[in-house]
Design a protein around this motif. Structure first.
Motif, PDB file in Angstrom:
ATOM      1  N   LYS A  98     -17.719  -5.728  -1.237  1.00 43.75           N
ATOM      2  CA  LYS A  98     -18.994  -5.985  -0.557  1.00 43.75           C
ATOM      3  C   LYS A  98     -18.825  -6.029   0.956  1.00 43.75           C
ATOM      4  CE  LYS A  98     -23.378  -6.945  -1.373  1.00 43.75           C
ATOM      5  NZ  LYS A  98     -24.241  -6.030  -2.158  1.00 43.75           N
ATOM      6  N   ASP A  99     -17.719  -6.588   1.424  1.00 37.60           N
ATOM      7  CA  ASP A  99     -17.491  -6.773   2.852  1.00 37.60           C
ATOM      8  C   ASP A  99     -16.480  -5.784   3.428  1.00 37.60           C
ATOM      9  OD1 ASP A  99     -19.225  -9.017   2.785  1.00 37.60           O
ATOM     10  OD2 ASP A  99     -17.577 -10.252   2.037  1.00 37.60           O
ATOM     11  N   SER A 100     -15.632  -5.210   2.585  1.00 35.79           N
ATOM     12  CA  SER A 100     -14.598  -4.272   3.033  1.00 35.79           C
ATOM     13  C   SER A 100     -15.110  -2.838   2.957  1.00 35.79           C
ATOM     14  CB  SER A 100     -13.346  -4.402   2.160  1.00 35.79           C
ATOM     15  OG  SER A 100     -12.838  -5.718   2.186  1.00 35.79           O
ATOM     16  N   PRO A 101     -14.613  -1.943   3.839  1.00 36.73           N
ATOM     17  CA  PRO A 101     -15.049  -0.541   3.780  1.00 36.73           C
ATOM     18  C   PRO A 101     -14.471   0.205   2.585  1.00 36.73           C
ATOM     19  CG  PRO A 101     -13.401  -0.827   5.491  1.00 36.73           C
ATOM     20  CD  PRO A 101     -13.744  -2.211   5.005  1.00 36.73           C
ATOM     21  N   CYS A 102     -13.263  -0.205   2.159  1.00 33.32           N
ATOM     22  CA  CYS A 102     -12.627   0.481   1.035  1.00 33.32           C
ATOM     23  C   CYS A 102     -11.483  -0.357   0.472  1.00 33.32           C
ATOM     24  CB  CYS A 102     -12.102   1.854   1.458  1.00 33.32           C
ATOM     25  SG  CYS A 102     -10.851   1.778   2.775  1.00 33.32           S
ATOM     26  N   CYS A 103     -10.998   0.043  -0.700  1.00 33.17           N
ATOM     27  CA  CYS A 103      -9.835  -0.596  -1.302  1.00 33.17           C
ATOM     28  C   CYS A 103      -9.125   0.442  -2.159  1.00 33.17           C
ATOM     29  CB  CYS A 103     -10.232  -1.816  -2.147  1.00 33.17           C
ATOM     30  SG  CYS A 103     -11.199  -1.428  -3.625  1.00 33.17           S
ATOM     31  N   SER A 119      -8.535 -11.308  -1.291  1.00 34.70           N
ATOM     32  CA  SER A 119      -8.409  -9.922  -1.748  1.00 34.70           C
ATOM     33  C   SER A 119      -9.773  -9.238  -1.809  1.00 34.70           C
ATOM     34  CB  SER A 119      -7.761  -9.898  -3.140  1.00 34.70           C
ATOM     35  OG  SER A 119      -7.897  -8.630  -3.730  1.00 34.70           O
ATOM     36  N   PRO A 120      -9.859  -7.960  -1.414  1.00 32.07           N
ATOM     37  CA  PRO A 120     -11.142  -7.239  -1.502  1.00 32.07           C
ATOM     38  C   PRO A 120     -11.649  -7.122  -2.938  1.00 32.07           C
ATOM     39  CG  PRO A 120      -9.328  -5.722  -1.054  1.00 32.07           C
ATOM     40  CD  PRO A 120      -8.782  -7.101  -0.881  1.00 32.07           C
ATOM     41  N   GLU A 140     -22.160   0.884   1.764  1.00 30.80           N
ATOM     42  CA  GLU A 140     -23.024  -0.026   2.508  1.00 30.80           C
ATOM     43  C   GLU A 140     -22.309  -0.650   3.702  1.00 30.80           C
ATOM     44  OE1 GLU A 140     -24.121  -2.492  -0.826  1.00 30.80           O
ATOM     45  OE2 GLU A 140     -26.043  -1.455  -1.021  1.00 30.80           O
ATOM     46  N   HIS A 141     -21.041  -0.302   3.885  1.00 30.28           N
ATOM     47  CA  HIS A 141     -20.302  -0.783   5.055  1.00 30.28           C
ATOM     48  C   HIS A 141     -20.598   0.144   6.241  1.00 30.28           C
ATOM     49  CE1 HIS A 141     -16.957  -1.917   7.674  1.00 30.28           C
ATOM     50  NE2 HIS A 141     -16.860  -3.025   6.950  1.00 30.28           N
ATOM     51  N   PRO A 142     -20.776  -0.404   7.445  1.00 29.52           N
ATOM     52  CA  PRO A 142     -21.135   0.435   8.602  1.00 29.52           C
ATOM     53  C   PRO A 142     -20.126   1.539   8.915  1.00 29.52           C
ATOM     54  CG  PRO A 142     -20.593  -1.840   9.264  1.00 29.52           C
ATOM     55  CD  PRO A 142     -20.766  -1.838   7.785  1.00 29.52           C
TER      56      PRO A 142
END
Length: 232
Positions: free
Chosen positions: A115-120, A27-28, A161-163
């Motif tokens: 941290k790793d996902s663009p959004c949630c 899970s994000p 911080e996600h591209p």
């Protein structure tokens, strides 16, 4: 056992509910907590959802659902300052996303949990979690009026911080490609955050359009039709 293993500065007991351990393991909502080595209790029984509504705290420690808004992580002053700077930097994009998604979400904010996902997508602290919505929808004699009341609008949290988010922040206005990308992010976040899609066909069409773009196929006409459908 959880309280005995808590980190010194940790004030709350973090938990997450879901259908199974496998369904929530990636899970994000757990990304930052895992990186900080903070334990999270997995609650996978249907009765857990009802139990935590009554059990607000244990041993003076508040129970905190990591899939709901208002998550506090006992950050130091430097991290809090960094978060405030990111909020200011992302204000324009947050406003644009809110205008685009309109009635589907209540607000858009900068996240401190991914941290790793663009959004949630997170729910109101006093509303149903995604797992509770699933449980209630599965009940044959469920009160649909209660569903509408308790299934409050969701908050989209973005990771600057996600591209992908970084690219969207480069422009003050959203072009049609960016709008479709945001809709795709929203729909994929529904699934990734444990919710169900109201219009799975729209999600599928958007995925197909993304594939066409990758293959260099013109999608201009389809994009215009899709925008018109959302305006309706």
């Amino acid at each position: 056992s959880y309280v005995e293993n808590m980190q010194d500065k940790q004030k709350g007991i973090y938990y997450i509910t879901g259908e199974s351990k496998e369904s929530i393991e990636d899970s994000p909502f757990l990304e930052v907590l895992k990186k900080r080595d903070i334990e999270v209790i997995y609650m996978t029984e249907a009765i857990d959802e009802y139990s935590v509504q009554q059990l607000k705290e244990f041993d003076g420690k508040k129970l905190i659902n990591v899939s709901k808004e208002g998550l506090e992580l006992d950050d130091d002053e430097d991290e809090k300052k960094r978060q405030e700077e990111l909020k200011e930097k992302c204000k324009g994009l947050c406003d644009n996303i809110k205008d685009l998604l309109s009635d589907n979400i209540e607000k858009v904010v900068v996240s401190n949990r991914i941290k790793d996902s663009p959004c949630c997508l997170v729910t109101n602290e006093h509303g149903w979690s995604a797992n509770m919505e699933r449980i209630m929808k599965a009940q044959a004699l469920a009160d649909t009026s209660q569903h509408k009341f308790m299934s409050s609008k969701k908050t989209m949290e973005i990771n600057p911080e996600h591209p992908i988010i970084g690219k969207l922040m480069e422009s003050d206005k959203l072009d049609e490609t960016s709008k479709n990308l945001i809709w795709l992010m929203y729909e994929s976040s529904l699934l990734n955050s444990g919710f169900t899609l109201d219009k799975p066909t729209s999600f599928t069409s958007r995925i197909n359009r993304l594939i066409q773009l990758g293959l260099g196929i013109d999608t201009t006409i389809e994009e215009e039709e899709d925008v018109e459908n959302h305006d309706d």
